[in-house]
Structures are given as C-alpha cells and as structure tokens.
Design a protein around this motif. Structure first.
Motif, PDB file in Angstrom:
ATOM      1  N   ALA A 218      33.826  32.511  43.594  1.00 42.48           N
ATOM      2  CA  ALA A 218      35.018  33.361  43.673  1.00 42.48           C
ATOM      3  C   ALA A 218      36.252  32.522  43.380  1.00 42.48           C
ATOM      4  O   ALA A 218      36.268  31.311  43.622  1.00 42.48           O
ATOM      5  N   ALA A 219      37.285  33.164  42.842  1.00 45.05           N
ATOM      6  CA  ALA A 219      38.517  32.453  42.508  1.00 45.05           C
ATOM      7  C   ALA A 219      39.682  33.422  42.491  1.00 45.05           C
ATOM      8  O   ALA A 219      39.515  34.625  42.246  1.00 45.05           O
ATOM      9  N   VAL A 220      40.864  32.887  42.762  1.00 47.61           N
ATOM     10  CA  VAL A 220      42.122  33.616  42.580  1.00 47.61           C
ATOM     11  C   VAL A 220      42.837  32.962  41.412  1.00 47.61           C
ATOM     12  O   VAL A 220      43.061  31.742  41.412  1.00 47.61           O
ATOM     13  N   TYR A 221      43.184  33.777  40.422  1.00 41.53           N
ATOM     14  CA  TYR A 221      43.748  33.256  39.170  1.00 41.53           C
ATOM     15  C   TYR A 221      45.090  33.920  38.892  1.00 41.53           C
ATOM     16  O   TYR A 221      45.226  35.145  38.995  1.00 41.53           O
ATOM     17  N   ASP A 222      46.089  33.124  38.531  1.00 39.43           N
ATOM     18  CA  ASP A 222      47.434  33.609  38.207  1.00 39.43           C
ATOM     19  C   ASP A 222      47.550  33.735  36.694  1.00 39.43           C
ATOM     20  O   ASP A 222      47.548  32.729  35.976  1.00 39.43           O
ATOM     21  N   THR A 223      47.642  34.954  36.193  1.00 43.75           N
ATOM     22  CA  THR A 223      47.698  35.153  34.745  1.00 43.75           C
ATOM     23  C   THR A 223      49.042  34.750  34.152  1.00 43.75           C
ATOM     24  O   THR A 223      49.142  34.501  32.948  1.00 43.75           O
ATOM     25  N   ASP A 224      50.092  34.699  34.967  1.00 43.53           N
ATOM     26  CA  ASP A 224      51.412  34.320  34.453  1.00 43.53           C
ATOM     27  C   ASP A 224      51.500  32.824  34.166  1.00 43.53           C
ATOM     28  O   ASP A 224      52.069  32.405  33.157  1.00 43.53           O
TER      29      ASP A 224
ATOM     30  N   ALA B 208      44.572  30.427  48.701  1.00 41.37           N
ATOM     31  CA  ALA B 208      45.609  30.726  47.716  1.00 41.37           C
ATOM     32  C   ALA B 208      46.864  31.299  48.353  1.00 41.37           C
ATOM     33  O   ALA B 208      47.894  31.439  47.680  1.00 41.37           O
ATOM     34  N   GLY B 209      46.807  31.648  49.645  1.00 36.82           N
ATOM     35  CA  GLY B 209      47.944  32.294  50.295  1.00 36.82           C
ATOM     36  C   GLY B 209      48.227  33.652  49.697  1.00 36.82           C
ATOM     37  O   GLY B 209      49.391  34.061  49.566  1.00 36.82           O
ATOM     38  N   THR B 210      47.144  34.357  49.346  1.00 41.75           N
ATOM     39  CA  THR B 210      47.270  35.623  48.630  1.00 41.75           C
ATOM     40  C   THR B 210      46.745  36.778  49.464  1.00 41.75           C
ATOM     41  O   THR B 210      45.518  36.914  49.631  1.00 41.75           O
ATOM     42  N   PRO B 211      47.607  37.614  50.030  1.00 43.92           N
ATOM     43  CA  PRO B 211      47.116  38.823  50.690  1.00 43.92           C
ATOM     44  C   PRO B 211      46.420  39.706  49.660  1.00 43.92           C
ATOM     45  O   PRO B 211      46.846  39.785  48.497  1.00 43.92           O
TER      46      PRO B 211
ATOM     47  N   SER C   3      31.105  29.977  36.961  1.00 45.78           N
ATOM     48  CA  SER C   3      32.391  29.605  37.554  1.00 45.78           C
ATOM     49  C   SER C   3      33.308  30.811  37.517  1.00 45.78           C
ATOM     50  O   SER C   3      33.643  31.303  36.437  1.00 45.78           O
ATOM     51  N   ALA C   4      33.713  31.300  38.699  1.00 38.51           N
ATOM     52  CA  ALA C   4      34.624  32.443  38.740  1.00 38.51           C
ATOM     53  C   ALA C   4      35.974  32.090  38.132  1.00 38.51           C
ATOM     54  O   ALA C   4      36.652  32.953  37.561  1.00 38.51           O
ATOM     55  N   ALA C   5      36.376  30.835  38.238  1.00 37.18           N
ATOM     56  CA  ALA C   5      37.637  30.411  37.635  1.00 37.18           C
ATOM     57  C   ALA C   5      37.588  30.587  36.119  1.00 37.18           C
ATOM     58  O   ALA C   5      38.541  31.072  35.497  1.00 37.18           O
ATOM     59  N   ALA C   6      36.474  30.188  35.507  1.00 36.97           N
ATOM     60  CA  ALA C   6      36.316  30.354  34.057  1.00 36.97           C
ATOM     61  C   ALA C   6      36.211  31.825  33.694  1.00 36.97           C
ATOM     62  O   ALA C   6      36.740  32.270  32.665  1.00 36.97           O
TER      63      ALA C   6
ATOM     64  N   ALA D 202      39.548  28.296  44.361  1.00 39.85           N
ATOM     65  CA  ALA D 202      38.203  28.608  43.863  1.00 39.85           C
ATOM     66  C   ALA D 202      37.177  28.024  44.812  1.00 39.85           C
ATOM     67  O   ALA D 202      37.415  26.995  45.463  1.00 39.85           O
ATOM     68  N   ALA D 203      36.029  28.668  44.906  1.00 36.75           N
ATOM     69  CA  ALA D 203      34.936  28.185  45.745  1.00 36.75           C
ATOM     70  C   ALA D 203      33.622  28.574  45.096  1.00 36.75           C
ATOM     71  O   ALA D 203      33.486  29.674  44.543  1.00 36.75           O
TER      72      ALA D 203
END
Length: 226
Positions: A15-21, A52-55, A182-185, A28-29
């Motif tokens: 799993a990952a949190v990704y910022d598209t901007d 990620a500090g992402t609600p 890889s969720a990040a990829a 990621a984990a």
C-alpha cells in the motif's frame, strides 16, 4: 491530488499514499505473505495513511491492482477498493498488476529496452506480459507454462518472482530487479495515465485469466423424492 494505492494480486500486500502534484510517495509499506492478504491489508493501509499524515477524507482517488492473480487474494484488494470508493465518494482506478511490476523495474533503472514481467501463477505457470523500450505493454497479460512462451521471451530481460522461478526460460534477470508488486509504482503508473488522459481499467475488471478451482459439478446425480 492524493492517491491511495494497494495491491493483493501477488504474495505481496502493498500500500502507498502518492501525491500526484509533486509526483512523490508520501508513505509506502510492503509485506510478503501469500496467505494473509485479508488480515494484513487494512492494517497496512492504516499504517501508510498515518505515516503520510493523510486523513482518508483527503484522498482524491483509489488505485488498485486488478491482477492477474489468484482469486482469493485478488478479491481482497478489489473489495477493499470498492468499499473505500463508495464510503468516501471518490473514483477507483484499476491497473494491471504486471504494469506495476514493470513500472517498478523501470523506476529502478534495471531495464532500458524491451523486457518481460512475470509473476508466479502457481500450477507451474506464470502470469506474464511483454513491454517495449518505453515500458508500454505490447503483449499480455496471459497465463502460460514457461516452456510454452520460451521463444517469445528469449533474449529479453525479465523481472518479477515468476522469472526467478524458471531460470531456464527467463535467462536474463537483471540484478536488483523487483520481485514483487509495489503500490508506489502502481500509483506512479496511474498518476501518469490520469495526467495524460489515458484510460485506466475499471476496478470491477478482475484479470483472473483462468477458471476458479471450485466449480459446480457437471452431470451430478439428482435425487428425487419417492
């Protein structure tokens, strides 16, 4: 926009949190445990959101690997993605899981020309796809016995756990090539597609590629009351 990406189509629960901007991975984990997708996925998602500090309410979309992969593990990810999308009212985007493995290989710069991505399909088979020098899928996904595709993949670098299992067929596995998803990829692949307007797969399109093991018996005996 923040994307939550995850995949359960391979032995990896990722799993990952990704910022598209900013095109960056906020968290990621990855864990490899082929038998505990259902137990591990939600705690892994919770961990990356916290890191990620992402609600979850700030997410703009969900990206999920739609296979190919075994039925049970794959359904865990697809059902979870559907639940997140419905609960948060955000879009859910599907990505071929092999595209995530291929993207990870290109990001790691272990391939530069045409190559193959292969994951373990069990039953002495692999899920595989072939990519051009730009990382665009040109064949597959498919499921085959390695010997049946030996001519197609001959001379091509190969990445993924499936390639490592059959060195007689996949003879060129670059050092440092990714073995698992890889969720990040996966998120980076989806972000590029969304930015360019390239359609992604519906999250309901599961790429099983073969029939489930459990089926209703044919020609079974019907017992009628006397």
């Amino acid at each position: 926009m923040l994307l939550l990406a995850f995949d359960t189509a391979t032995p990896a629960v990722t799993a990952a949190v990704y910022d598209t901007d900013t095109r960056t991975v906020r968290a990621a984990a990855d864990q490899v445990d082929a038998r505990r997708h259902g137990e591990l996925l939600l705690p892994t998602i919770d961990a990356v959101l916290r890191e990620a500090g992402t609600p979850k309410e700030s997410l703009g979309g969900v990206v999920v690997g739609v296979g190919p992969g075994p039925y049970t593990g794959l359904r865990v990810g697809l059902a979870t993605a559907a639940a997140f999308g419905h609960a948060l009212g955000i879009p859910v985007h599907g990505v071929c899981s092999l595209d995530g493995v291929a993207r990870a290989a290109r990001d790691a710069r272990v391939v530069s020309g045409p190559f193959v991505a292969a994951t373990d399909a069990r039953r002495k088979e692999v899920y595989w796809a072939r990519y051009d020098a730009d990382g665009v899928r040109v064949e597959g996904p498919a499921v085959d016995r390695p010997a049946e595709i030996a001519e197609k993949v001959a001379g091509l670098p190969a990445v993924g756990a499936g390639a490592l299992l059959y060195p007689d067929v996949f003879t060129d596995v670059p050092a440092g090539a990714p073995e698992h998803q890889s969720a990040a990829a996966l998120a980076a692949f989806a972000a590029d597609a969304l930015a360019s307007g390239t359609p992604l797969l519906p999250p309901t399109t599961a790429l099983y590629l073969r029939r489930p093991d459990a089926e209703v018996p044919k020609n079974y005996k019907t017992v009628l009351p006397a």
